[in-house]
Motif scaffolding. Structure first.
Motif, PDB file in Angstrom:
ATOM      1  N   ARG A   1     -27.666   8.596  -4.558  1.00 36.37           N
ATOM      2  CA  ARG A   1     -26.692   9.665  -4.821  1.00 36.37           C
ATOM      3  C   ARG A   1     -26.949  10.305  -6.180  1.00 36.37           C
ATOM      4  NH1 ARG A   1     -20.485   8.806  -3.408  1.00 36.37           N
ATOM      5  NH2 ARG A   1     -21.069  10.115  -1.622  1.00 36.37           N
ATOM      6  N   ALA A   2     -27.334   9.519  -7.173  1.00 36.13           N
ATOM      7  CA  ALA A   2     -27.489  10.025  -8.538  1.00 36.13           C
ATOM      8  C   ALA A   2     -28.859  10.640  -8.798  1.00 36.13           C
ATOM      9  CB  ALA A   2     -27.236   8.899  -9.541  1.00 36.13           C
ATOM     10  N   LYS A   3     -29.914  10.164  -8.086  1.00 35.60           N
ATOM     11  CA  LYS A   3     -31.273  10.563  -8.456  1.00 35.60           C
ATOM     12  C   LYS A   3     -32.159  10.934  -7.268  1.00 35.60           C
ATOM     13  CE  LYS A   3     -31.246   7.523 -12.535  1.00 35.60           C
ATOM     14  NZ  LYS A   3     -31.918   6.405 -13.222  1.00 35.60           N
TER      15      LYS A   3
ATOM     16  N   ALA B   1     -34.516   0.744   3.461  1.00 29.35           N
ATOM     17  CA  ALA B   1     -34.927   1.960   4.176  1.00 29.35           C
ATOM     18  C   ALA B   1     -35.302   3.104   3.243  1.00 29.35           C
ATOM     19  CB  ALA B   1     -33.808   2.409   5.110  1.00 29.35           C
ATOM     20  N   PHE B   2     -34.609   3.211   2.093  1.00 30.07           N
ATOM     21  CA  PHE B   2     -34.764   4.379   1.221  1.00 30.07           C
ATOM     22  C   PHE B   2     -35.421   4.065  -0.121  1.00 30.07           C
ATOM     23  CE2 PHE B   2     -31.765   5.727   4.336  1.00 30.07           C
ATOM     24  CZ  PHE B   2     -31.902   7.087   4.449  1.00 30.07           C
ATOM     25  N   GLY B   3     -35.644   2.796  -0.400  1.00 28.51           N
ATOM     26  CA  GLY B   3     -36.338   2.430  -1.622  1.00 28.51           C
ATOM     27  C   GLY B   3     -35.466   2.329  -2.851  1.00 28.51           C
ATOM     28  N   VAL B   4     -34.195   2.740  -2.748  1.00 33.60           N
ATOM     29  CA  VAL B   4     -33.263   2.685  -3.880  1.00 33.60           C
ATOM     30  C   VAL B   4     -31.885   2.309  -3.348  1.00 33.60           C
ATOM     31  CG1 VAL B   4     -34.490   4.399  -5.294  1.00 33.60           C
ATOM     32  CG2 VAL B   4     -32.729   5.150  -3.677  1.00 33.60           C
ATOM     33  N   SER B   5     -30.987   1.948  -4.257  1.00 32.97           N
ATOM     34  CA  SER B   5     -29.628   1.634  -3.856  1.00 32.97           C
ATOM     35  C   SER B   5     -28.882   2.908  -3.467  1.00 32.97           C
ATOM     36  CB  SER B   5     -28.895   0.954  -5.010  1.00 32.97           C
ATOM     37  OG  SER B   5     -28.666   1.886  -6.057  1.00 32.97           O
TER      38      SER B   5
END
Length: 286
Positions: free
Chosen positions: A111-113, A102-106
């Motif tokens: 949370r970090a980037k 859904a968001f393209g990242v883990s």
């Protein structure tokens, strides 16, 4: 005598389903229970929902749970395993795969980037030019609206109801503009008491009847921040916009609420690509 069901009847039934889903996102949602809420056959209700809402009930529940999870990742220190559990995922691995889709990242990378991190960094550095802001004059808008009380991240609940009501009255424009108006500071007002309105501009000749209300959005000078990313990152965007850009801009805010214009449909566009224009009303130059 058997009652003849109308289009409006079906919309009202699906509104009840939507209300139930929003109220039970962190619970185990039974599809048989949703059929009961809709007062429709368990054999058919979900296909009716998909046909009328433009996405499956499974996609709706997943989207809303992940949106709430993103808010927790961006705006709290809650451990990722607990975020996953609140979103009703049995393991961090399955949550991670769904979130990445859904968001393209883990979840950890978001949370970090995520976009919220960039705005926090720009605020810490007092970087007034880190993000695109334009000052422009916008027209007054005459809108149909529905009020929302609660977390700003869930204003799409009111937006969905607004679209449903307009569609039932056959007055939904072919290319509707989605606007959210926000009245309270979430750092001062408890989340459960936050007030906002889902708005959709219509021609002045259109009659607006209950439960819809008329909202007139102030025209005139506005600063517009072009934001791209999940709605969960907007709290940090607001802090940069109001705490860094505005004091250095030479402008003064006017006595009117901020509004957001949503340029994409979250049912169709990935979360990290969603575009939103955040409009801050400004006093005219003396």
């Amino acid at each position: 005598m058997l009652k003849v069901q109308t289009h409006e009847d079906y919309l009202a039934r699906l509104n009840r389903v939507h209300d139930y889903v929003y109220a039970h996102l962190e619970d185990d949602i039974s599809f048989d229970r949703l059929a009961e809420v809709a007062c429709l056959s368990p054999y058919h209700w979900s296909r009716i929902y998909s046909a009328m809402r433009g996405e499956t009930i499974v996609a709706t529940i997943r989207r809303l749970r992940l949106q709430r999870a993103a808010d927790r990742l961006a705006n709290s220190d809650l451990e990722i395993g607990l975020v996953a559990a609140h979103a009703r995922y049995s393991s961090t691995d399955t949550f991670g795969r769904a979130f990445r889709e859904a968001f393209g990242v883990s979840p950890a990378a978001y949370r970090a980037k995520g976009s919220h991190v960039s705005f926090k960094a720009a605020s810490a550095a007092s970087d007034t030019h880190g993000f695109p802001v334009t000052v422009e004059t916008v027209p007054e808008r005459h809108c149909a609206s529905i009020g929302h009380t609660g977390s700003y991240i869930t204003i799409d609940h009111a937006m969905s109801r607004l679209f449903t009501e307009l569609a039932a009255r056959r007055i939904l424009p072919p290319q509707p503009a989605m606007i959210g108006v926000f009245f309270n500071d979430p750092d001062l007002v408890p989340e459960a008491e936050l007030r906002s309105r889902a708005c959709l501009p219509l021609a002045r000749s259109v009659v607006i009847e209950a439960p819809l209300e008329t909202t007139v959005l102030r025209g005139g000078l506005h600063a517009k921040l072009n934001y791209t990313g999940p709605y969960a990152g907007m709290r940090s965007a607001y802090r940069w916009f109001l705490g860094v850009w505005l004091p250095a801009s030479g402008h003064e805010p006017d006595d009117a609420p901020i509004f957001e214009a949503y340029l994409d449909d979250p049912r169709e566009v990935p979360q990290h690509e969603l575009r939103t224009d955040i409009h801050l009303p400004l006093k005219a130059a003396p």
